[in-house]
Scaffold this motif. Structure first.
Motif, PDB file in Angstrom:
ATOM      1  N   THR A 509       0.835  -1.206   0.000  1.00 43.99           N
ATOM      2  CA  THR A 509       0.000   0.000   0.000  1.00 43.99           C
ATOM      3  C   THR A 509       0.864   1.249   0.000  1.00 43.99           C
ATOM      4  O   THR A 509       0.584   2.217  -0.728  1.00 43.99           O
ATOM      5  CB  THR A 509      -0.933  -0.003   1.219  1.00 43.99           C
ATOM      6  N   ASP A 510       1.933   1.237   0.789  1.00 44.66           N
ATOM      7  CA  ASP A 510       2.837   2.393   0.830  1.00 44.66           C
ATOM      8  C   ASP A 510       3.513   2.610  -0.517  1.00 44.66           C
ATOM      9  O   ASP A 510       3.700   3.751  -0.968  1.00 44.66           O
ATOM     10  CB  ASP A 510       3.895   2.198   1.922  1.00 44.66           C
ATOM     11  N   VAL A 511       3.889   1.525  -1.174  1.00 49.37           N
ATOM     12  CA  VAL A 511       4.539   1.644  -2.483  1.00 49.37           C
ATOM     13  C   VAL A 511       3.556   2.185  -3.516  1.00 49.37           C
ATOM     14  O   VAL A 511       3.865   3.101  -4.287  1.00 49.37           O
ATOM     15  CB  VAL A 511       5.097   0.279  -2.927  1.00 49.37           C
ATOM     16  N   LEU A 512       2.349   1.645  -3.550  1.00 46.89           N
ATOM     17  CA  LEU A 512       1.364   2.038  -4.553  1.00 46.89           C
ATOM     18  C   LEU A 512       0.875   3.468  -4.378  1.00 46.89           C
ATOM     19  O   LEU A 512       0.459   4.114  -5.339  1.00 46.89           O
ATOM     20  CB  LEU A 512       0.179   1.073  -4.518  1.00 46.89           C
ATOM     21  N   THR A 513       0.901   3.968  -3.156  1.00 47.69           N
ATOM     22  CA  THR A 513       0.448   5.345  -2.900  1.00 47.69           C
ATOM     23  C   THR A 513       1.589   6.344  -2.898  1.00 47.69           C
ATOM     24  O   THR A 513       1.363   7.545  -2.719  1.00 47.69           O
ATOM     25  CB  THR A 513      -0.288   5.427  -1.553  1.00 47.69           C
ATOM     26  N   GLY A 514       2.834   5.856  -3.060  1.00 50.03           N
ATOM     27  CA  GLY A 514       3.975   6.760  -3.091  1.00 50.03           C
ATOM     28  C   GLY A 514       4.523   7.134  -1.734  1.00 50.03           C
ATOM     29  O   GLY A 514       5.446   7.944  -1.639  1.00 50.03           O
ATOM     30  N   ARG A 515       3.990   6.535  -0.684  1.00 52.14           N
ATOM     31  CA  ARG A 515       4.511   6.841   0.651  1.00 52.14           C
ATOM     32  C   ARG A 515       5.868   6.179   0.887  1.00 52.14           C
ATOM     33  O   ARG A 515       6.629   6.616   1.736  1.00 52.14           O
ATOM     34  CB  ARG A 515       3.502   6.399   1.720  1.00 52.14           C
ATOM     35  N   GLU A 516       6.163   5.128   0.146  1.00 45.49           N
ATOM     36  CA  GLU A 516       7.475   4.483   0.211  1.00 45.49           C
ATOM     37  C   GLU A 516       8.105   4.563  -1.173  1.00 45.49           C
ATOM     38  O   GLU A 516       7.628   3.965  -2.136  1.00 45.49           O
ATOM     39  CB  GLU A 516       7.331   3.018   0.638  1.00 45.49           C
ATOM     40  N   SER A 517       9.204   5.310  -1.270  1.00 47.61           N
ATOM     41  CA  SER A 517       9.876   5.501  -2.559  1.00 47.61           C
ATOM     42  C   SER A 517      11.187   4.753  -2.649  1.00 47.61           C
ATOM     43  O   SER A 517      11.867   4.804  -3.674  1.00 47.61           O
ATOM     44  CB  SER A 517      10.123   6.996  -2.803  1.00 47.61           C
ATOM     45  N   GLY A 518      11.564   4.050  -1.570  1.00 51.71           N
ATOM     46  CA  GLY A 518      12.813   3.302  -1.575  1.00 51.71           C
ATOM     47  C   GLY A 518      12.572   1.814  -1.746  1.00 51.71           C
ATOM     48  O   GLY A 518      11.483   1.363  -2.094  1.00 51.71           O
ATOM     49  N   ASN A 519      13.643   1.041  -1.499  1.00 51.80           N
ATOM     50  CA  ASN A 519      13.574  -0.421  -1.588  1.00 51.80           C
ATOM     51  C   ASN A 519      13.870  -1.035  -0.220  1.00 51.80           C
ATOM     52  O   ASN A 519      14.971  -1.549   0.019  1.00 51.80           O
ATOM     53  CB  ASN A 519      14.588  -0.947  -2.615  1.00 51.80           C
ATOM     54  N   PRO A 520      12.936  -0.990   0.697  1.00 56.35           N
ATOM     55  CA  PRO A 520      13.223  -1.461   2.061  1.00 56.35           C
ATOM     56  C   PRO A 520      13.106  -2.975   2.214  1.00 56.35           C
ATOM     57  O   PRO A 520      12.423  -3.654   1.446  1.00 56.35           O
ATOM     58  CB  PRO A 520      12.140  -0.760   2.886  1.00 56.35           C
ATOM     59  N   LEU A 521      13.782  -3.477   3.214  1.00 56.71           N
ATOM     60  CA  LEU A 521      13.603  -4.841   3.709  1.00 56.71           C
ATOM     61  C   LEU A 521      12.995  -4.718   5.101  1.00 56.71           C
ATOM     62  O   LEU A 521      13.595  -4.116   5.993  1.00 56.71           O
ATOM     63  CB  LEU A 521      14.954  -5.570   3.790  1.00 56.71           C
ATOM     64  N   ARG A 522      11.803  -5.271   5.271  1.00 53.79           N
ATOM     65  CA  ARG A 522      11.137  -5.198   6.579  1.00 53.79           C
ATOM     66  C   ARG A 522      10.936  -6.607   7.119  1.00 53.79           C
ATOM     67  O   ARG A 522      10.623  -7.537   6.364  1.00 53.79           O
ATOM     68  CB  ARG A 522       9.793  -4.468   6.475  1.00 53.79           C
ATOM     69  N   SER A 523      11.100  -6.748   8.417  1.00 62.95           N
ATOM     70  CA  SER A 523      11.016  -8.072   9.040  1.00 62.95           C
ATOM     71  C   SER A 523      10.228  -8.000  10.341  1.00 62.95           C
ATOM     72  O   SER A 523      10.200  -6.959  11.004  1.00 62.95           O
ATOM     73  CB  SER A 523      12.423  -8.613   9.342  1.00 62.95           C
ATOM     74  N   TRP A 524       9.595  -9.105  10.686  1.00 65.69           N
ATOM     75  CA  TRP A 524       8.973  -9.236  12.011  1.00 65.69           C
ATOM     76  C   TRP A 524       9.563 -10.454  12.715  1.00 65.69           C
ATOM     77  O   TRP A 524       9.986 -11.414  12.070  1.00 65.69           O
ATOM     78  CB  TRP A 524       7.456  -9.349  11.914  1.00 65.69           C
ATOM     79  N   LYS A 525       9.623 -10.398  14.025  1.00 65.19           N
ATOM     80  CA  LYS A 525      10.201 -11.482  14.820  1.00 65.19           C
ATOM     81  C   LYS A 525       9.121 -12.156  15.651  1.00 65.19           C
ATOM     82  O   LYS A 525       8.264 -11.494  16.229  1.00 65.19           O
ATOM     83  CB  LYS A 525      11.294 -10.940  15.751  1.00 65.19           C
ATOM     84  N   GLY A 526       9.189 -13.494  15.720  1.00 66.01           N
ATOM     85  CA  GLY A 526       8.251 -14.252  16.524  1.00 66.01           C
ATOM     86  C   GLY A 526       8.929 -14.908  17.709  1.00 66.01           C
ATOM     87  O   GLY A 526      10.082 -14.625  18.042  1.00 66.01           O
ATOM     88  N   ASN A 527       8.198 -15.812  18.351  1.00 64.62           N
ATOM     89  CA  ASN A 527       8.710 -16.526  19.516  1.00 64.62           C
ATOM     90  C   ASN A 527       9.562 -17.705  19.048  1.00 64.62           C
ATOM     91  O   ASN A 527       9.091 -18.577  18.321  1.00 64.62           O
ATOM     92  CB  ASN A 527       7.537 -17.044  20.351  1.00 64.62           C
ATOM     93  N   PRO A 528      10.843 -17.778  19.473  1.00 66.15           N
ATOM     94  CA  PRO A 528      11.737 -18.835  18.973  1.00 66.15           C
ATOM     95  C   PRO A 528      11.726 -20.123  19.803  1.00 66.15           C
ATOM     96  O   PRO A 528      12.525 -21.024  19.536  1.00 66.15           O
ATOM     97  CB  PRO A 528      13.106 -18.161  19.057  1.00 66.15           C
ATOM     98  N   GLU A 529      10.847 -20.242  20.804  1.00 64.92           N
ATOM     99  CA  GLU A 529      10.936 -21.364  21.736  1.00 64.92           C
ATOM    100  C   GLU A 529      10.829 -22.720  21.032  1.00 64.92           C
ATOM    101  O   GLU A 529      11.625 -23.625  21.275  1.00 64.92           O
ATOM    102  CB  GLU A 529       9.844 -21.248  22.809  1.00 64.92           C
ATOM    103  N   GLU A 530       9.830 -22.894  20.173  1.00 63.01           N
ATOM    104  CA  GLU A 530       9.657 -24.172  19.484  1.00 63.01           C
ATOM    105  C   GLU A 530      10.840 -24.446  18.556  1.00 63.01           C
ATOM    106  O   GLU A 530      11.319 -25.586  18.447  1.00 63.01           O
ATOM    107  CB  GLU A 530       8.344 -24.179  18.697  1.00 63.01           C
ATOM    108  N   PHE A 531      11.297 -23.415  17.891  1.00 66.16           N
ATOM    109  CA  PHE A 531      12.448 -23.527  16.993  1.00 66.16           C
ATOM    110  C   PHE A 531      13.676 -24.019  17.760  1.00 66.16           C
ATOM    111  O   PHE A 531      14.374 -24.947  17.331  1.00 66.16           O
ATOM    112  CB  PHE A 531      12.707 -22.158  16.361  1.00 66.16           C
ATOM    113  N   LEU A 532      13.942 -23.411  18.897  1.00 74.25           N
ATOM    114  CA  LEU A 532      15.112 -23.788  19.706  1.00 74.25           C
ATOM    115  C   LEU A 532      14.925 -25.162  20.339  1.00 74.25           C
ATOM    116  O   LEU A 532      15.900 -25.908  20.521  1.00 74.25           O
ATOM    117  CB  LEU A 532      15.353 -22.736  20.786  1.00 74.25           C
TER     118      LEU A 532
END
Length: 565
Positions: A509-532
């Motif tokens: 949405t930000d890209v299509l409306t022009g609010r984001e004009s760069g090339n970002p990498l965005r990430s979210w972090k979850g709970n690693p307990e099961e993974f570990l």
């Protein structure tokens, strides 16, 4: 959450003791007290009624007779006084006496303002609500844009479905591009907006709709002078024993209320012209479904209605993402996926068991168009490579390309293909990691540097590339098999897919409306307990905070990237 009759009666007893008014119990209605009041020299009876779920429900306050102070705002025909807007309000349920006193004070304030004529502007805000209560009020679907311009509109009828619209193309857009021609019976009608300074009192809820003469007075006294001749000309174009008029009544704040009148038994000229008459007038309650009303009202961005998106991948992330992009307001979505939905993907896919064995792209198209108006979808039940090879798709036809395949080799190939073309749209990649430890979204094409290939510039040998954005340490395998090679899958849940789809939708949405004009990498972090617990290793990047990840969203760009460097 209910209270016993004894609790209610005790609450009312304490309330009555503290009140300066002489309240009496209503023996015919448990939980109700009655008192006499005088406002502006006029006496009336008030009933205070405690509901079944009090104090989590507000008490009802009624005035008898309902029009003791005339036809005033916020008083319904059954006498109920609308004294409080409950949206977003929180009351102290542990102070029931205060709730009762507050309800009484606010109701009296409403009645006093009405008796003094201080809140007549409220009629404009609630005009549609009063219209809805009129005898024989008939609901009708409206796609009309509530503008300031008078014009001819269309009444379209098919079986039991009736629309009011500016034109057939508007109905077609509402029906996801379905053809309207020949499917509906079309009749011309009139839209007449009243001037912004108009202050019109709606008909009384206990009475009939206005007479022909009164409707003419309302219209000709309140049409902007610059439009009087135009409205008259439009009326002269209309004929027939039945006709429809829609009035655009200005609100005190902004916008217009839309109300309609269906005339039957029209004599000679249009009923808005002098000396004409009709046998019957039916109030029409317009259920507004025009895009300019329902899209922003429900959180979509109207700017996206002209945007087209190519979505490659209709799996767990792509399925949720298709729905969220549609809900964000996208006007066109083209879906590409060769696979069918299998039962073992049921609990993390947006489609569910009703679409088992159906192609994901086709099923998502049907799901989207059944859920959302004004959205046109196209489905390609094949690999993206095949669609491009056949010439069935031209990437330059879209405003944004979204990849959610989970196949990074495929997506890097598409990334390079797009980078080598001219005048191509931005490209967005969305993927998640096993066991819900995180998800990522990356954009390329907004500017020259920064793309998916930038994340895979270092090799660990054997032709295998490492992802520098990963939260899992490189070199580990996470695929699970429940029943042999055909059941290989990466473990994650629907909430993980939905969270990634939400992040991707916001960035798209930000890209299509022009609010984001760069090339970002965005990430979210979850709970690693099961993974570990499965004895897997996290990467150093997982140790970064959410704030640090956001601060470094452009830092992934590799100067020596073979695609964008």
């Amino acid at each position: 959450m209910t209270h016993s009759n004894d609790d209610v009666e005790e609450c009312l007893r304490q309330f009555a003791e503290k009140s300066p008014v002489d309240w009496a119990r209503d023996d015919d209605n448990p939980g109700t007290v009655v008192g006499e009041f005088e406002i502006e020299g006029t006496e009336a009876t008030l009933r205070l009624q405690v509901p079944s779920f009090f104090p989590t429900e507000l008490p009802g306050v009624y005035i008898e007779p309902w029009d003791a102070f005339g036809f005033i705002p916020h008083v319904q025909a059954d006498g109920r006084v609308c004294y409080q807007e409950t949206e977003g309000m929180v009351v102290d349920r542990r102070s029931p006496i205060s709730i009762l006193q507050g309800a009484l004070d606010k109701a009296l304030s409403v009645l006093r303002a009405g008796a003094q004529g201080k809140n007549e502007d409220v009629f404009a805000e609630e005009f549609e609500s009063y219209w809805r209560r009129l005898e024989n009020a008939t609901p009708i679907r409206s796609l009309i844009e509530a503008t300031d311009q008078p014009r001819l509109i269309r009444r379209a009828e098919k079986d039991d479905t009736v629309f009011l619209a500016d034109g057939e193309e508007q109905i077609s857009a509402f029906l996801n591009g379905s053809s309207v021609k020949g499917a509906f019976t079309i009749q011309k009608a009139l839209y007449a907006p009243l001037k912004k300074s108009a202050r019109v009192i709606p008909p009384r809820p206990d009475g009939p709709l206005w007479s022909d003469e009164r409707i003419r007075e309302v219209v000709w006294q309140n049409v902007a002078p610059v439009f009087e001749d135009k409205v008259r000309e439009l009326c002269e174009e209309l004929s027939g024993r039945t006709t429809t008029v829609v009035l655009g009544v200005p609100k005190e704040t902004e916008g217009r209320s839309l109300v309609g009148i269906r005339y039957k038994g029209v004599e000679t000229e249009h009923p808005l012209l002098p000396e004409s008459s009709s046998w019957k007038r039916i109030p029409l309650v317009l259920s507004r479904m025009d895009h300019g009303y329902i899209a922003p009202r429900s959180g979509a961005e109207t700017e996206l209605s002209s945007r087209s998106i190519l979505l490659v991948g209709g799996g767990a992330v792509g399925g949720h993402l298709s729905l969220e992009l549609g809900r964000a307001g996208a006007g066109e979505i083209t879906l590409v996926d060769p696979e069918k939905l299998r039962p073992e993907n049921t609990y993390r896919h947006a489609l569910g068991r009703s679409h088992w064995s159906d192609n994901k792209a086709k099923a998502l198209k049907d799901r989207l168009e059944s859920k959302l108006p004004y959205l046109e979808c196209e489905a390609f039940p094949c690999k993206i490579q095949k669609a491009l090879h056949r010439g069935e798709l031209d990437l330059r036809d879209y405003d944004l390309i979204v990849c959610a395949t989970g196949d990074m080799t495929l997506e890097m190939g598409l990334n390079e293909h797009v980078a080598g073309m001219e005048a191509t749209p931005p490209l967005l990649h969305a993927w998640l990691e096993p066991y819900g430890i995180g998800g990522h979204v990356l954009v390329s094409g907004n500017e020259e540097t920064g793309c998916l290939e930038c994340l895979f510039t270092s090799s660990s040998g054997g032709g295998r590339l490492n992802n520098r954005a990963a939260f899992a340490q490189n070199g580990q395998d996470f695929g699970r098999r429940l029943a042999g090679c055909g059941s290989l899958h990466t473990p994650y849940g629907s909430a993980d897919a939905l969270r990634t789809a939400e992040l991707a939708t916001r960035l798209a949405t930000d890209v299509l409306t022009g609010r984001e004009s760069g090339n970002p990498l965005r990430s979210w972090k979850g709970n690693p307990e099961e993974f570990l617990a499965e004895e897997y290793q996290l990467s150093n990047r997982f140790s970064l905070t959410s704030e640090q990840l956001e601060e470094q969203k452009y830092a992934y760009v590799a100067g020596g990237c073979p695609v964008c460097g």
